[in-house]
Motif scaffolding. Structure first.
Motif, PDB file in Angstrom:
ATOM      1  N   UNK A 186      12.168 -26.266 -44.230  1.00 51.86           N
ATOM      2  CA  UNK A 186      12.436 -27.149 -45.353  1.00 51.86           C
ATOM      3  C   UNK A 186      12.232 -28.614 -45.013  1.00 51.86           C
ATOM      4  N   UNK A 187      11.320 -28.903 -44.088  1.00 52.06           N
ATOM      5  CA  UNK A 187      11.004 -30.271 -43.662  1.00 52.06           C
ATOM      6  C   UNK A 187      12.200 -30.957 -42.994  1.00 52.06           C
ATOM      7  N   UNK A 188      13.045 -30.165 -42.355  1.00 52.17           N
ATOM      8  CA  UNK A 188      14.166 -30.700 -41.601  1.00 52.17           C
ATOM      9  C   UNK A 188      14.004 -30.326 -40.133  1.00 52.17           C
ATOM     10  N   UNK A 189      14.743 -31.025 -39.292  1.00 53.86           N
ATOM     11  CA  UNK A 189      14.822 -30.670 -37.885  1.00 53.86           C
ATOM     12  C   UNK A 189      16.223 -30.150 -37.602  1.00 53.86           C
ATOM     13  N   UNK A 190      16.303 -28.975 -36.995  1.00 51.66           N
ATOM     14  CA  UNK A 190      17.570 -28.385 -36.613  1.00 51.66           C
ATOM     15  C   UNK A 190      17.685 -28.382 -35.100  1.00 51.66           C
ATOM     16  N   UNK A 191      18.808 -28.853 -34.594  1.00 49.41           N
ATOM     17  CA  UNK A 191      19.038 -28.916 -33.153  1.00 49.41           C
ATOM     18  C   UNK A 191      20.373 -28.245 -32.849  1.00 49.41           C
ATOM     19  N   UNK A 192      20.351 -27.293 -31.936  1.00 42.51           N
ATOM     20  CA  UNK A 192      21.564 -26.615 -31.491  1.00 42.51           C
ATOM     21  C   UNK A 192      21.802 -26.944 -30.025  1.00 42.51           C
ATOM     22  N   UNK A 193      22.996 -27.407 -29.718  1.00 38.67           N
ATOM     23  CA  UNK A 193      23.361 -27.728 -28.338  1.00 38.67           C
ATOM     24  C   UNK A 193      24.615 -26.958 -27.947  1.00 38.67           C
ATOM     25  N   UNK A 194      24.614 -26.415 -26.736  1.00 36.86           N
ATOM     26  CA  UNK A 194      25.797 -25.773 -26.172  1.00 36.86           C
ATOM     27  C   UNK A 194      26.130 -26.510 -24.877  1.00 36.86           C
ATOM     28  N   UNK A 205      25.677 -28.326 -33.965  1.00 35.98           N
ATOM     29  CA  UNK A 205      24.500 -28.165 -34.814  1.00 35.98           C
ATOM     30  C   UNK A 205      24.206 -29.512 -35.476  1.00 35.98           C
ATOM     31  N   UNK A 206      22.978 -30.003 -35.296  1.00 36.79           N
ATOM     32  CA  UNK A 206      22.527 -31.236 -35.934  1.00 36.79           C
ATOM     33  C   UNK A 206      21.413 -30.910 -36.916  1.00 36.79           C
ATOM     34  N   UNK A 207      21.587 -31.339 -38.158  1.00 40.79           N
ATOM     35  CA  UNK A 207      20.547 -31.216 -39.184  1.00 40.79           C
ATOM     36  C   UNK A 207      20.075 -32.629 -39.498  1.00 40.79           C
ATOM     37  N   UNK A 208      18.791 -32.886 -39.274  1.00 44.43           N
ATOM     38  CA  UNK A 208      18.232 -34.232 -39.406  1.00 44.43           C
ATOM     39  C   UNK A 208      17.088 -34.232 -40.391  1.00 44.43           C
ATOM     40  N   UNK A 209      17.152 -35.153 -41.369  1.00 43.32           N
ATOM     41  CA  UNK A 209      16.077 -35.259 -42.357  1.00 43.32           C
ATOM     42  C   UNK A 209      14.818 -35.798 -41.689  1.00 43.32           C
TER      43      UNK A 209
END
Length: 209
Positions: A186-194, A205-209
């Motif tokens: 959906x034209x977003x960037x999803x970043x998961x960090x543990x 969880x980071x959701x970045x436009x």
């Protein structure tokens, strides 16, 4: 004669000023609507997240605005190698069904429209509260990005839970902090960090436009 001309010019001036003010107020009243609703998720979407999570016995508090120097603790993100902090950020507390704090959901950008959403979930271990962690992350993605993972999924992960499973498996095997990215959903960037902490595990969880 001069008096008539003066009256005519006065009337024309009033008309022109009135028209100018009309267009000024018309433009400024429509602009916020386009900014808020025309560019992805908004600050109001936290209410949708709240409703969806409540159905799963997970509860979040009313958003609180962070405007002082501590804003970087809630809404910082990286653009390449550059750390950035938006000018405006809201935070909510997440509670599980027993009333225990699970973490926060933070949304930040300018005062009109957000550019990022962050969920920080801290548990005693990776296996602890796993269902709640997965539920929060899935609801955030489906609400703020789209309910379209099956249509636009990456070649590696057929579902959101498959992505989370793979990240947790990698962390368990490697025994080190990890960061996993999903681009183009959906034209977003999803970043998961543990990340390992002294007596807990932080999953972000980071959701970045």
């Amino acid at each position: 004669m001069n008096m008539k001309i003066l009256i005519i010019f006065t009337i024309l001036f009033v008309i022109l000023v009135s028209l100018s003010l009309f267009f000024i107020f018309k433009d400024t009243s429509e602009l916020p609507s386009k900014q808020i609703y025309g560019a992805g998720f908004t600050y109001y979407d936290i209410e949708k997240i709240k409703t969806s999570l409540a159905e799963q016995n997970i509860f979040i508090s009313t958003p609180v605005a962070i405007t002082d120097h501590t804003i970087s603790q809630y809404c910082t993100f990286f653009d390449g190698n550059v750390q950035k902090t938006p000018q405006y950020c809201t935070t909510t507390v997440i509670l599980d069904s027993e009333g225990n704090t699970l973490g926060n959901i933070n949304i930040g950008g300018d005062t009109v429209s957000p550019i990022l959403a962050i969920a920080n979930l801290e548990t005693p271990s990776l296996d602890s509260k796993q269902d709640e962690v997965y539920t929060v992350f899935q609801v955030m993605i489906e609400t703020l990005v789209c309910d379209c993972w099956e249509d636009k999924k990456s070649e590696d992960f057929e579902s959101i839970s498959a992505w989370l499973d793979a990240a947790q498996a990698f962390y368990t095997i490697e025994q080190r902090d990890i960061k996993s990215n999903i681009d183009g959903l959906g034209e977003y960037q999803l970043i998961l960090e543990i990340t390992s902490k002294k007596d807990s595990i932080l999953q972000t969880l980071l959701i970045l436009k």
